[in-house]
Design an enzyme around this catalytic site. Structure first.
Site, PDB file in Angstrom:
ATOM      1  N   GLY A  12       0.789  -1.228   0.000  1.00  0.00           N
ATOM      2  CA  GLY A  12       0.000   0.000   0.000  1.00  0.00           C
ATOM      3  C   GLY A  12       0.821   1.277   0.000  1.00  0.00           C
ATOM      4  O   GLY A  12       0.355   2.311   0.489  1.00  0.00           O
ATOM      5  N   HIS A 109       0.092   0.518 -13.405  1.00  0.00           N
ATOM      6  CA  HIS A 109       0.829  -0.712 -13.716  1.00  0.00           C
ATOM      7  C   HIS A 109       2.307  -0.365 -13.918  1.00  0.00           C
ATOM      8  O   HIS A 109       2.623   0.610 -14.606  1.00  0.00           O
ATOM      9  CB  HIS A 109       0.246  -1.366 -14.967  1.00  0.00           C
ATOM     10  CG  HIS A 109       0.884  -2.683 -15.271  1.00  0.00           C
ATOM     11  ND1 HIS A 109       0.585  -3.834 -14.565  1.00  0.00           N
ATOM     12  CD2 HIS A 109       1.814  -3.029 -16.186  1.00  0.00           C
ATOM     13  CE1 HIS A 109       1.318  -4.830 -15.038  1.00  0.00           C
ATOM     14  NE2 HIS A 109       2.068  -4.375 -16.016  1.00  0.00           N
TER      15      HIS A 109
HETATM   16  C1  GRF Z   1       2.709  -0.981  -7.764  1.00  0.00           C
HETATM   17  O1  GRF Z   1       3.980  -1.127  -8.341  1.00  0.00           O
HETATM   18  C2  GRF Z   1       1.634  -0.885  -8.821  1.00  0.00           C
HETATM   19  O2  GRF Z   1       2.095  -0.374 -10.031  1.00  0.00           O
HETATM   20  C3  GRF Z   1       1.228  -2.332  -9.024  1.00  0.00           C
HETATM   21  O3  GRF Z   1       1.320  -2.901  -7.745  1.00  0.00           O
HETATM   22  C4  GRF Z   1       2.304  -2.221  -6.982  1.00  0.00           C
HETATM   23  C5  GRF Z   1       1.672  -1.884  -5.652  1.00  0.00           C
HETATM   24  O4  GRF Z   1       2.623  -1.430  -4.730  1.00  0.00           O
HETATM   25  N1  GRF Z   1      -0.080  -2.421  -9.617  1.00  0.00           N
HETATM   26  P1  GRF Z   1       2.137  -0.822  -3.332  1.00  0.00           P
HETATM   27  O5  GRF Z   1       1.273  -1.887  -2.648  1.00  0.00           O
HETATM   28  O6  GRF Z   1       1.351   0.416  -3.619  1.00  0.00           O
HETATM   29  O7  GRF Z   1       3.380  -0.544  -2.558  1.00  0.00           O
END
Ligand code: GRF
Length: 195
Positions: A12, A109
Site C-alpha cells: 500500500g 501498472h
Molecule cells: C505498484 O507497483 C503498482 O504499479 C502495481 O502494484 C504495486 C503496488 O505497490 N499495480 P504498493 O502496494 O502500492 O506498494
C-alpha cells in the site's frame, strides 16, 4: 470533492502516497474507503493509522466474484464512492463493478503497457532485457491491464539495475505520478490526456 475508494492487496505504498496527497491539498479528493482482499496486508494498518475506513474481505468465503463484488458495491454505496482507484489490487475487476462504475475505474501498472501486463512486470522487463520501462495509468476494462491509457512515464533501465533497485525507482515515480494524474482526471483535464 471526488470520493475515492482505493483498492489494494499488499504494502500500500501507493495508497499512502494518495492519502498523503489528499491531506496536503495536492489532490483534491477524499480517500473515503480502502477495499482489501487480504486480511494481513500492510495496507490495512496504513488505513487504520490514517483513519480511512476499510472493507477487508476473504474472497474464498464467497461463492464467486459476483458475490463478493456485490458486497463491495454495497460498501461503495454506503460510503458514497464516486471513483475507484486500483493500487496493487491483485484481482481482475468483474462485471458487477465495471457496470456500476463505468469509466470511473483506474489502475496503475509498473511497465509501459501494452508491454509486460500481468504479474511481476518489473521482473518481466528485466528478463526480457528492455532498456526502457516505466509506469502506466489506465482505465480499467475486463482485461488484464488492457484499458485505455491515460498517462505514461518512461524510465531507463541501467545495466546494474536489479529487481530491487528498479522497483524502488518505479515506486518513486508512481508515488508522485499517480496523485498528479488523479488530480488531472478529477479537475476534468483528463480529456486532454485520454485518447
Ligand atoms: C505498484 O507497483 C503498482 O504499479 C502495481 O502494484 C504495486 C503496488 O505497490 N499495480 P504498493 O502496494 O502500492 O506498494
Amino acid at each position: 470533492m471526488t470520493r475515492m475508494a482505493i483498492f489494494a492487496s499488499g504494502s500500500g505504498s501507493n495508497f499512502q502516497a494518495i492519502v498523503d496527497a489528499c491531506r496536503s491539498g495536492a489532490l483534491d479528493a477524499v480517500p473515503a474507503l480502502l477495499i482489501c482482499d487480504k486480511e494481513d496486508a500492510i495496507v490495512v494498518n496504513r488505513a487504520k493509522a490514517e483513519a480511512v475506513p476499510s472493507f477487508v474481505f476473504t474472497p474464498k468465503s464467497y461463492k464467486n466474484k459476483k458475490e463478493f463484488e456485490s458486497e463491495i458495491l454495497l460498501q461503495l454505496e454506503k460510503h458514497k464512492i464516486d471513483f475507484l482507484v486500483l493500487a496493487g489490487y491483485m484481482r481482475l475487476i468483474g462485471s458487477t463493478l465495471l457496470t456500476a462504475y463505468k469509466g470511473k475505474i483506474v489502475n496503475i501498472h509498473p511497465s509501459l503497457l501494452p508491454a509486460f501486463p500481468g504479474l511481476d512486470a518489473i521482473g518481466q522487463a528485466i528478463s526480457y532485457g528492455v532498456k526502457l520501462t516505466g509506469v502506466t495509468i489506465h482505465f480499467v476494462d475486463e482485461g488484464m491491464d488492457t484499458g485505455p491509457i491515460i498517462a505514461q512515464k518512461a524510465l531507463e533501465i541501467e545495466p546494474n539495475d536489479t529487481q530491487e533497485t528498479l522497483q524502488q525507482k518505479i515506486h518513486k515515480i508512481e508515488h508522485e505520478y499517480y496523485p498528479q494524474t488523479l488530480q488531472q482526471i478529477f479537475s476534468n483535464k483528463g480529456e486532454k490526456i485520454i485518447r
